[in-house]
Design a protein around this motif. Structure first.
Motif, PDB file in Angstrom:
ATOM      1  N   ALA A 224       0.851  -1.180   0.000  1.00  0.00           N
ATOM      2  CA  ALA A 224       0.000   0.000   0.000  1.00  0.00           C
ATOM      3  C   ALA A 224       0.887   1.230   0.000  1.00  0.00           C
ATOM      4  O   ALA A 224       2.066   1.175   0.379  1.00  0.00           O
ATOM      5  CB  ALA A 224      -0.919   0.008   1.223  1.00  0.00           C
ATOM      6  N   ALA A 225       0.333   2.348  -0.432  1.00  0.00           N
ATOM      7  CA  ALA A 225       1.062   3.612  -0.418  1.00  0.00           C
ATOM      8  C   ALA A 225       0.073   4.734  -0.188  1.00  0.00           C
ATOM      9  O   ALA A 225      -1.114   4.629  -0.535  1.00  0.00           O
ATOM     10  CB  ALA A 225       1.811   3.817  -1.739  1.00  0.00           C
ATOM     11  N   ALA A 226       0.560   5.805   0.400  1.00  0.00           N
ATOM     12  CA  ALA A 226      -0.296   6.971   0.644  1.00  0.00           C
ATOM     13  C   ALA A 226       0.557   8.223   0.683  1.00  0.00           C
ATOM     14  O   ALA A 226       1.685   8.218   1.189  1.00  0.00           O
ATOM     15  CB  ALA A 226      -1.056   6.817   1.961  1.00  0.00           C
ATOM     16  N   MET A 227       0.012   9.303   0.137  1.00  0.00           N
ATOM     17  CA  MET A 227       0.647  10.610   0.234  1.00  0.00           C
ATOM     18  C   MET A 227       0.572  11.076   1.685  1.00  0.00           C
ATOM     19  O   MET A 227      -0.515  11.130   2.268  1.00  0.00           O
ATOM     20  CB  MET A 227      -0.060  11.607  -0.676  1.00  0.00           C
ATOM     21  CG  MET A 227      -0.098  11.218  -2.149  1.00  0.00           C
ATOM     22  SD  MET A 227       1.511  11.285  -2.951  1.00  0.00           S
ATOM     23  CE  MET A 227       1.779  13.052  -3.003  1.00  0.00           C
ATOM     24  N   THR A 228       1.726  11.375   2.253  1.00  0.00           N
ATOM     25  CA  THR A 228       1.767  11.769   3.658  1.00  0.00           C
ATOM     26  C   THR A 228       3.092  12.463   3.921  1.00  0.00           C
ATOM     27  O   THR A 228       4.075  12.209   3.208  1.00  0.00           O
ATOM     28  CB  THR A 228       1.617  10.526   4.564  1.00  0.00           C
ATOM     29  OG1 THR A 228       1.550  10.926   5.926  1.00  0.00           O
ATOM     30  CG2 THR A 228       2.745   9.546   4.372  1.00  0.00           C
ATOM     31  N   PRO A 229       3.172  13.344   4.915  1.00  0.00           N
ATOM     32  CA  PRO A 229       4.449  13.993   5.229  1.00  0.00           C
ATOM     33  C   PRO A 229       5.517  12.966   5.592  1.00  0.00           C
ATOM     34  O   PRO A 229       5.226  11.897   6.131  1.00  0.00           O
ATOM     35  CB  PRO A 229       4.105  14.895   6.419  1.00  0.00           C
ATOM     36  CG  PRO A 229       2.637  15.157   6.280  1.00  0.00           C
ATOM     37  CD  PRO A 229       2.061  13.895   5.722  1.00  0.00           C
ATOM     38  N   ALA A 230       6.760  13.320   5.309  1.00  0.00           N
ATOM     39  CA  ALA A 230       7.876  12.420   5.599  1.00  0.00           C
ATOM     40  C   ALA A 230       8.017  12.194   7.102  1.00  0.00           C
ATOM     41  O   ALA A 230       7.710  13.070   7.912  1.00  0.00           O
ATOM     42  CB  ALA A 230       9.167  12.995   5.039  1.00  0.00           C
ATOM     43  N   GLY A 231       8.461  10.988   7.449  1.00  0.00           N
ATOM     44  CA  GLY A 231       8.774  10.682   8.833  1.00  0.00           C
ATOM     45  C   GLY A 231       7.592  10.321   9.700  1.00  0.00           C
ATOM     46  O   GLY A 231       7.743  10.120  10.908  1.00  0.00           O
TER      47      GLY A 231
END
Length: 403
Positions: A224-231
């Motif tokens: 799975a993948a999602a756009m999200t802030p790093a860290g």
């Protein structure tokens, strides 16, 4: 007696590093692999090998063994979160177009098979290596030098295969900006066989995607993948709960996979890529390969495949008895891999789109292209999956044992 000119030192014991070690060993070089970790433990759960990588594995005598062990992709396609088909894939057409199948297997299986072909003692784990001198290919008296836990190694060729945060890359090109965050994070999980049939698929939602594929042993691999802030991390470190929050209401069999997932075995990693190509993939007697050379988003599924390609091309340009032709290696690989990095980034922007009107237009276009036939959808892998290595496989019938 083997001269320093005929030795090779590989920094990093991942898929690319071990493939390079095996290819260089078969070419006649004496090889040592230095791996920082205490054991050869791959990062990630599964890997898809396209025909280009399988042909590279043919060069080191492993292609057919991997084809026999792995699951060949079958019917499937692209879906919406609600389960509506956007397009359907045709594995037979893909195999015909690119000259071979796309196969899926555990990363650990591939690591084990590569390592088992190397002479005993080749791989040294628990060795954090540091490049101290890149050497000079024009001077036989100046090999490349590496230190690891107080021990110094000299070699006619050093291969930097030490991953996204490559220390070897940093030593060769200290002014290069290195990797940047790609804008999204990924999760990977393996669960036991579901006990019922399902269609392998990739599903795209606003700023998110999910993929489900079976392995040959029945294990189900999901990513799975999602756009999200790093860290970012899930509250309390519970990444299974985070996946349930983001994907729990998506179509079957996603809820069943999440139900079967063990919370402490869900892997999460931010995606980083090299958006500014390196000026070269070598300096002195040192060559870079894989993520150390051209880290890319996983959206074309080519990261590991390109590392395997790098490995056999490097061996082709590094025949023993003379200084390796690393300029030839850079010429053969830099433009190709830089192009695939750009294409992977473009695809990630396309399939991780968050703008709903844009998503509607995108999905309509995918349906329209799919209606015209699978050949149009397969064009995205032209020039990638049809690649062939510069050297012929040593076992043309693919079935003879190595001696």
């Amino acid at each position: 007696m083997t001269s320093a000119e005929d030795t090779a030192l590989v920094v990093g014991g991942g898929i690319g590093g071990l493939t390079a070690a095996l290819a260089l060993h078969l070419s006649g070089r004496r090889v040592t692999v230095l791996e920082r970790a205490e054991e050869l433990k791959p990062v990630g759960a599964g890997i898809a090998l396209a025909p280009n990588a399988l042909r590279a594995l043919d060069v080191v005598g492993l292609g057919d063994e991997i084809r026999d062990l792995a699951a060949w992709t079958g019917a499937g396609g692209l879906m919406t979160p609600g389960g509506r088909w956007l397009s359907r894939s045709d594995a037979r057409r893909a195999e015909e177009r690119f000259g071979g199948p796309l196969v899926l297997l555990h990363r650990a299986t591939l690591i084990d098979k590569l390592a088992s072909r190397l002479p005993h003692g080749t791989v040294r784990t628990g060795r954090a290596a540091r490049l101290t001198d890149p050497g000079d290919p024009a001077d036989p008296g100046r090999p490349a030098r590496v230190t690891a836990d107080g021990e110094e190694f000299a070699a006619g060729l050093v291969v930097g295969a030490d991953g996204v945060r490559s220390a070897v890359r940093g030593a060769l090109f200290p002014g290069h900006p290195g990797v940047t965050y790609a804008g999204f994070t990924t999760w990977r999980v393996l669960v036991p066989a579901l006990g019922r049939p399902f269609v392998q698929h990739e599903s795209w939602g606003p700023g998110r995607l999910w993929g489900t594929h079976p392995f040959a042993d029945g294990t189900v691999y999901a990513y799975a993948a999602a756009m999200t802030p790093a860290g970012g991390r899930a509250p309390g470190g519970d990444e299974k709960a985070e996946l349930l929050r983001r994907f729990g209401d998506w179509h079957d069999p996603i809820p069943a996979i999440l139900d079967a997932a063990e919370p402490d075995r869900v892997l999460r990693h931010d995606v980083h890529h090299i958006t500014e190509p390196l000026p070269a993939l070598h300096r002195g007697r040192v060559a870079l390969l894989g993520d150390a050379a051209h880290a890319m988003a996983p959206t074309l599924g080519q990261g590991g495949n390109q590392a395997i390609e790098d490995a056999v091309v490097l061996a082709h340009h590094a025949a023993p008895g003379r200084a390796p032709d690393l300029a030839g290696y850079t010429a053969a690989r830099l433009a190709r891999t830089s192009g695939i990095v750009r294409r992977s980034a473009a695809i990630s922007r396309f399939n991780m789109m968050r703008n709903r009107p844009g998503i509607a237009v995108r999905n309509a276009a995918i349906r329209a292209v799919g209606a015209l036939g699978p050949a149009l959808l397969l064009r995205g892998m032209d020039g990638i999956a049809d690649w062939r290595p510069p050297q012929a496989a040593p076992y043309p019938d693919g079935r003879r044992e190595r001696v």
